[in-house]
Design an enzyme around this catalytic site. Structure first.
Site, PDB file in Angstrom:
ATOM      1  N   GLY A  22     -56.139  21.709  33.601  1.00 21.78           N
ATOM      2  CA  GLY A  22     -57.183  20.805  33.151  1.00 21.78           C
ATOM      3  C   GLY A  22     -56.704  19.428  32.743  1.00 21.78           C
ATOM      4  O   GLY A  22     -55.799  18.844  33.348  1.00 21.78           O
ATOM      5  N   ILE A  23     -57.317  18.900  31.693  1.00 22.31           N
ATOM      6  CA  ILE A  23     -56.997  17.555  31.240  1.00 22.31           C
ATOM      7  C   ILE A  23     -55.543  17.460  30.798  1.00 22.31           C
ATOM      8  O   ILE A  23     -54.874  16.456  31.058  1.00 22.31           O
ATOM      9  CB  ILE A  23     -57.951  17.138  30.104  1.00 22.31           C
ATOM     10  CG1 ILE A  23     -59.373  16.941  30.654  1.00 22.31           C
ATOM     11  CG2 ILE A  23     -57.467  15.862  29.419  1.00 22.31           C
ATOM     12  CD1 ILE A  23     -60.424  16.650  29.598  1.00 22.31           C
ATOM     13  N   GLY A  24     -55.023  18.492  30.139  1.00 25.21           N
ATOM     14  CA  GLY A  24     -53.635  18.461  29.689  1.00 25.21           C
ATOM     15  C   GLY A  24     -52.654  18.321  30.838  1.00 25.21           C
ATOM     16  O   GLY A  24     -51.674  17.567  30.744  1.00 25.21           O
ATOM     17  N   GLY A  68     -51.181  22.369  25.343  1.00 25.02           N
ATOM     18  CA  GLY A  68     -52.195  22.877  26.265  1.00 25.02           C
ATOM     19  C   GLY A  68     -52.144  22.183  27.611  1.00 25.02           C
ATOM     20  O   GLY A  68     -53.170  21.736  28.133  1.00 25.02           O
ATOM     21  N   SER A  69     -50.956  22.107  28.197  1.00 25.35           N
ATOM     22  CA  SER A  69     -50.762  21.243  29.363  1.00 25.35           C
ATOM     23  C   SER A  69     -50.555  21.980  30.675  1.00 25.35           C
ATOM     24  O   SER A  69     -50.059  21.400  31.641  1.00 25.35           O
ATOM     25  CB  SER A  69     -49.585  20.298  29.113  1.00 25.35           C
ATOM     26  OG  SER A  69     -48.479  20.954  28.529  1.00 25.35           O
ATOM     27  N   THR A  70     -50.951  23.248  30.752  1.00 23.24           N
ATOM     28  CA  THR A  70     -50.762  23.984  32.003  1.00 23.24           C
ATOM     29  C   THR A  70     -51.942  23.869  32.954  1.00 23.24           C
ATOM     30  O   THR A  70     -51.874  24.314  34.094  1.00 23.24           O
ATOM     31  CB  THR A  70     -50.486  25.478  31.731  1.00 23.24           C
ATOM     32  OG1 THR A  70     -51.584  26.039  31.009  1.00 23.24           O
ATOM     33  CG2 THR A  70     -49.204  25.650  30.935  1.00 23.24           C
ATOM     34  N   SER A 126     -63.783  14.681  21.736  1.00 25.70           N
ATOM     35  CA  SER A 126     -64.833  14.872  22.744  1.00 25.70           C
ATOM     36  C   SER A 126     -66.065  14.097  22.341  1.00 25.70           C
ATOM     37  O   SER A 126     -66.280  13.817  21.150  1.00 25.70           O
ATOM     38  CB  SER A 126     -65.183  16.363  22.863  1.00 25.70           C
ATOM     39  OG  SER A 126     -66.372  16.561  23.601  1.00 25.70           O
ATOM     40  N   TYR A 171     -67.755  24.229  18.446  1.00 27.12           N
ATOM     41  CA  TYR A 171     -66.863  23.339  19.188  1.00 27.12           C
ATOM     42  C   TYR A 171     -67.037  21.895  18.718  1.00 27.12           C
ATOM     43  O   TYR A 171     -66.056  21.192  18.430  1.00 27.12           O
ATOM     44  CB  TYR A 171     -67.161  23.448  20.684  1.00 27.12           C
ATOM     45  CG  TYR A 171     -66.448  22.440  21.545  1.00 27.12           C
ATOM     46  CD1 TYR A 171     -65.103  22.586  21.847  1.00 27.12           C
ATOM     47  CD2 TYR A 171     -67.119  21.334  22.075  1.00 27.12           C
ATOM     48  CE1 TYR A 171     -64.432  21.667  22.650  1.00 27.12           C
ATOM     49  CE2 TYR A 171     -66.475  20.414  22.878  1.00 27.12           C
ATOM     50  CZ  TYR A 171     -65.130  20.579  23.161  1.00 27.12           C
ATOM     51  OH  TYR A 171     -64.486  19.661  23.949  1.00 27.12           O
TER      52      TYR A 171
END
Length: 265
Positions: free
Chosen positions: A18-20, A14-16, A141, A154
């Site tokens: 935000g935090i990633g 999930g690195s495209t 989180s 979540y």
């Protein structure tokens, strides 16, 4: 203290954005070869371009795969069979009332937020054990220990991240492979902006000011009284990914701005 990840291969799910994406930049800056993974080829390429703007000499590879599925994970395994550092960052979130979330939504959150990291860890850690060194990091989180009333599904998945990471750390005891969880609080990402877009339009505030207002209202225990920047989370991940963190494993490390009002975790 210098964080040096030269010669290490890092996979960030999930690195495209935000935090990633922030984590990928930090790892690349420390010298790691970083594998950027996302569901959309154009977004993968855009993310790599963004990383190179900050780190011109970055060593990057991109894989287009939906890691929330078995097929997507297998595609990644074929493209990148091994890793020194695995960051299980992939995750989804939204606000939904408990009574409005059907079984399918619970299942979707669990598959993406929990099982994706389980699959990747199960594949990549045996090779880490063979080489006697490795880092596995789960992005949990503060919602995993202080479940919000409007994000229960979540929060449950983020609690599961903590359980998996702690249990896996014990399973890999003495191997040289550490497993830890990072607990961000509200962080200023595109995802948070999207979640607050209606409130931003109504208030007339900037997106950042609206996000800070959200923290003060929805997370009143926050000590910093603002959202965190992506870089503030990524810096902790880069340290935990490095050889410098060799005595830290099985830990739940908070970068939540003090939202969780507790002496522990």
């Amino acid at each position: 203290m210098k964080i040096d990840l030269s010669g290490k291969l890092a996979i960030v799910s999930g690195s495209t954005a935000g935090i990633g994406l922030g984590i990928s930049k930090a790892l690349a800056e420390a010298g790691a070869t970083v594998v950027v993974v996302g569901r959309d080829t154009a977004k993968v390429e855009q993310a790599m371009a963004s990383i190179r703007q900050r780190v011109p000499a970055a060593q990057l590879r991109g894989v287009t795969a939906d890691l929330g599925t078995v097929q997507g994970a297998e595609k990644l395994f074929v493209a990148e069979p091994r890793a020194d550092i695995l960051v299980n960052n992939l995750g989804i979130f939204n606000t939904v009332d408990f009574f409005d979330a059907p079984d399918s939504e619970w299942t979707r959150f669990y598959e993406v937020n929990v099982i994706s990291g389980v699959r990747l860890s199960r594949h990549y850690t045996p090779d880490m054990v063979k080489q006697g060194w490795g880092r596995v990091i789960f992005l949990s989180s503060e919602s995993g220990v202080a479940t919000p009333a409007d994000m229960i599904n979540y929060g449950v998945t983020k609690s599961a991240n903590l359980a998996v990471s702690h249990g896996l750390a014990k399973r890999l005891a003495g191997t040289g492979v550490t497993v830890n969880a990072i607990l961000p609080g509200p962080t200023f990402t595109n995802g948070l902006e999207d979640m607050l877009k209606d409130a931003t339009a109504e208030s007339g505030r900037s997106a950042r000011d609206e996000a800070d207002a959200f923290v003060r209202k929805a997370r009143p225990t926050s000590i910093i009284q603002r959202v965190a920047d992506v870089e503030e989370v990524a810096n902790l991940v880069a340290y935990i990914a490095s050889p410098l963190s060799s005595a830290t494993t099985g830990a739940a490390l908070r970068v939540d701005g003090g939202v969780v009002d507790s002496l522990a975790i």
